[in-house]
Write an enzyme that holds these catalytic residues in place. Structure first.
Site, short mmCIF file in Angstrom:
data_model
loop_
_atom_site.label_atom_id
_atom_site.label_comp_id
_atom_site.label_asym_id
_atom_site.label_seq_id
_atom_site.Cartn_x
_atom_site.Cartn_y
_atom_site.Cartn_z
N ARG A 178 42.78 42.59 59.29
CA ARG A 178 43.20 42.38 57.90
C ARG A 178 42.06 42.73 56.95
O ARG A 178 42.28 43.32 55.88
CB ARG A 178 43.64 40.94 57.68
CG ARG A 178 44.29 40.76 56.32
CD ARG A 178 44.60 39.34 56.01
NE ARG A 178 43.40 38.53 56.02
CZ ARG A 178 43.35 37.25 55.70
NH1 ARG A 178 44.46 36.62 55.36
NH2 ARG A 178 42.23 36.59 55.73
N ARG A 221 55.16 33.66 64.64
CA ARG A 221 53.91 34.02 63.95
C ARG A 221 52.77 34.18 64.94
O ARG A 221 51.62 33.84 64.64
CB ARG A 221 53.55 32.98 62.88
CG ARG A 221 54.70 32.57 61.96
CD ARG A 221 54.99 33.61 60.91
NE ARG A 221 53.91 33.80 60.00
CZ ARG A 221 53.80 33.20 58.81
NH1 ARG A 221 54.72 32.37 58.41
NH2 ARG A 221 52.79 33.45 58.03
N ASP A 271 56.78 41.06 57.04
CA ASP A 271 56.99 39.77 56.41
C ASP A 271 58.40 39.72 55.84
O ASP A 271 58.93 40.75 55.43
CB ASP A 271 55.97 39.53 55.29
CG ASP A 271 55.92 38.06 54.91
OD1 ASP A 271 55.17 37.31 55.55
OD2 ASP A 271 56.69 37.63 54.01
N TYR A 304 62.43 32.10 47.43
CA TYR A 304 61.24 32.77 46.87
C TYR A 304 61.60 33.61 45.65
O TYR A 304 60.85 33.69 44.69
CB TYR A 304 60.58 33.66 47.94
CG TYR A 304 59.91 32.85 49.03
CD1 TYR A 304 58.69 32.22 48.80
CD2 TYR A 304 60.48 32.71 50.28
CE1 TYR A 304 58.06 31.48 49.79
CE2 TYR A 304 59.87 31.97 51.28
CZ TYR A 304 58.66 31.35 51.03
OH TYR A 304 58.06 30.60 52.01
N ARG A 336 46.49 34.61 61.52
CA ARG A 336 45.11 34.23 61.16
C ARG A 336 44.37 33.39 62.18
O ARG A 336 43.15 33.27 62.09
CB ARG A 336 45.12 33.50 59.82
CG ARG A 336 45.33 34.43 58.66
CD ARG A 336 45.66 33.65 57.40
NE ARG A 336 46.95 33.00 57.59
CZ ARG A 336 47.53 32.23 56.68
NH1 ARG A 336 46.95 31.99 55.54
NH2 ARG A 336 48.71 31.68 56.92
O1 CP3 Z 1 53.62 37.45 64.64
C1 CP3 Z 1 54.36 37.29 63.68
O2 CP3 Z 1 55.37 36.57 63.73
C2 CP3 Z 1 53.97 38.00 62.42
C3 CP3 Z 1 55.04 38.51 61.56
C4 CP3 Z 1 55.46 37.53 60.46
C5 CP3 Z 1 54.70 37.25 59.29
N1 CP3 Z 1 55.47 36.47 58.47
C6 CP3 Z 1 53.34 37.74 58.96
C7 CP3 Z 1 52.53 37.00 57.97
C8 CP3 Z 1 56.65 36.83 60.37
C9 CP3 Z 1 57.77 36.72 61.40
C10 CP3 Z 1 56.65 36.18 59.09
C11 CP3 Z 1 57.80 35.38 58.61
C12 CP3 Z 1 57.67 34.64 57.35
N2 CP3 Z 1 56.99 34.98 56.21
C13 CP3 Z 1 58.38 33.44 57.08
C14 CP3 Z 1 59.37 32.77 58.02
C15 CP3 Z 1 58.71 32.04 59.12
C16 CP3 Z 1 57.94 30.82 58.71
O3 CP3 Z 1 56.78 30.72 59.07
O4 CP3 Z 1 58.55 29.95 58.07
C17 CP3 Z 1 58.04 33.03 55.78
C18 CP3 Z 1 58.53 31.79 55.06
C19 CP3 Z 1 57.16 34.03 55.23
C20 CP3 Z 1 56.60 34.06 53.86
C21 CP3 Z 1 55.12 34.03 53.89
N3 CP3 Z 1 54.33 35.07 54.32
C22 CP3 Z 1 54.26 32.97 53.49
C23 CP3 Z 1 54.73 31.63 52.98
C24 CP3 Z 1 52.94 33.41 53.68
C25 CP3 Z 1 51.65 32.74 53.32
C26 CP3 Z 1 51.34 31.53 54.02
C27 CP3 Z 1 51.52 31.57 55.52
O5 CP3 Z 1 52.42 30.84 56.02
O6 CP3 Z 1 50.81 32.28 56.23
C28 CP3 Z 1 53.03 34.71 54.25
C29 CP3 Z 1 51.88 35.56 54.65
C30 CP3 Z 1 51.86 36.03 56.06
N4 CP3 Z 1 52.90 36.64 56.70
C31 CP3 Z 1 50.75 36.00 56.94
C32 CP3 Z 1 51.15 36.61 58.14
C33 CP3 Z 1 50.32 36.84 59.37
C34 CP3 Z 1 49.37 35.45 56.61
C35 CP3 Z 1 48.77 36.31 55.57
C36 CP3 Z 1 47.31 36.46 55.72
O7 CP3 Z 1 46.86 37.15 56.65
O8 CP3 Z 1 46.60 35.93 54.86
#
Ligand code: CP3
Length: 355
Positions: free
Chosen positions: A40, A27, A77, A153, A31
């Protein structure tokens, strides 16, 4: 395609010697970076950002502009897959993901089908464009959620601490869960193969929720399906092996089984002692990890000394990719991230040179 200028990550994943320990952060685009928050805001929402290949390139490159990282990860994502299955993804501010049409009963499971890759074309566009924009600086990592983590999910319909709806299905109608997992494994394999074809040089499977299972459950409902994905992947592109990384959060009890699943590297969460992990799995696979992401909440010098502790625990042997033990959080201090990345570069060079 441009030749790779920095292939340290690929060599470490092949357990070949490298001059220093390669580093990237799960990640890493997100943010905690003000420039991410600005992009964003320009996109209007996270889902709009995710669907814009141009903006995905922009945010994927942001952490590389700040830090000397050894890989980029495609910006997308894991929930793009259930969304492409028609389950209706949205993110409520501060609440995490939501699926409008969760898959909870026999009828919904019967309706579930493999998504058409055209519904994920925006992800593949992001891969192609990011690869082009990198111009060979570092390798590009593609990814997907594990079949089980996606099912969590898809059945629950939202993030949860315990996923009670999933667990109820697992114990009362395992046949339904198996059917969902079959579809997910095929969908994930298709998507990862398409990402490899589009230019991803490494792929990673995120099994964020596998650790909520029993030992028997992990084998039956998570690892068995990750194995199916690995068995279906094209493992070579552009004349090079495309290594596969498996990360299971909370998977510390099952490292041996993970190492035998057909992956090239196992991601360790921060609860695992790297020395113990290496002793248990030998040299079969590379290891990735495992700084506690919470160390990035502390000032730079504190985060730096924790990074050093992790490097010492892995030692100078080939086959370590430095990473966090889970994704970087929104409250991470960008200066502490800088200190960690710098420490990995400088200190790992030193311990290798002293060998
Ligand atoms: O640099 C990177 O790795 C970005 C790419 C990426 C995102 N999500 C962008 C994202 C990757 C590899 C993921 C994987 C992801 N998404 C997982 C597996 C890894 C982990 O952290 O466990 C999971 C469970 C998700 C599902 C998900 N997406 C959740 C639970 C959330 C919200 C809460 C959170 O953890 O941020 C997201 C949103 C998300 N995906 C954001 C980002 C940058 C944040 C959204 C925002 O900008 O508000």
């Amino acid at each position: 395609m441009s030749p790779l200028e920095n292939d340290t990550l690929l060599r470490a994943l092949a357990r070949e010697p490298t001059e220093y320990t390669p580093v990237w952060l799960m990640r890493q685009a997100g943010r905690y970076l003000p420039e991410y928050r600005r992009t964003r805001a320009r996109a209007g929402s996270f889902t709009a950002l995710m669907r814009s290949p141009e903006l995905c390139v922009e945010v994927a490159l942001q952490p590389l502009e700040r830090y000397p990282l050894d890989a980029a990860i495609v910006f997308s994502d894991i929930l793009a897959v259930p969304d492409a299955m028609g389950l209706g993804l949205s993110f409520a501010e501060g609440e995490g993901p939501r699926l409008a049409h969760p898959v909870r009963d026999e009828q919904a499971v019967a309706r579930l089908s493999l998504p058409d890759l055209s519904a994920l074309e925006y992800v593949l566009q992001a891969v192609r464009k990011t690869r082009r924009a990198l111009a060979g600086r570092v390798p590009l990592i593609g990814f997907a959620g594990s079949p089980y983590t996606l099912a969590c999910y898809m059945v629950e319909g939202a993030a949860s601490d315990e996923f009670p709806t999933v667990k109820r299905m697992l114990y009362s109608r395992p046949d339904l869960l198996h059917r969902i997992l079959e579809v997910n494994a095929a969908a994930v394999a298709d998507l990862l193969n398409a990402q490899i074809e589009a230019g991803a040089q490494v792929v990673m499977l995120f099994d964020t929720w596998g650790g909520n299972l029993s030992a028997h459950g992990y084998e039956t409902f998570s690892l068995a399906y990750s194995r199916k994905v690995f068995a279906s992947l094209v493992r070579e592109a552009e004349g090079r092996r495309v290594p596969v990384i498996l990360f299971t959060r909370g998977g510390g009890s099952w490292l041996e089984a993970m190492a035998e699943s057909g992956c090239d590297a196992v991601g360790l969460d921060w609860t695992v002692d790297p020395r113990d992990a290496r002793r248990r799995i030998g040299a079969r696979v590379a290891l990735q990890g495992n700084l506690d992401p919470a160390a990035l909440l502390a000032p730079p010098e504190c985060a730096r000394s924790e990074a050093r502790r992790v490097l010492e625990a892995f030692g100078p042997a080939a086959g370590h990719v430095f990473n966090l033990g889970h994704g970087i959080g929104p409250k991470a201090d960008p200066d502490s991230v800088a200190a960690v990345v710098d420490e990995v570069r400088t200190y790992s060079r030193k311990i290798r040179a002293a060998r």
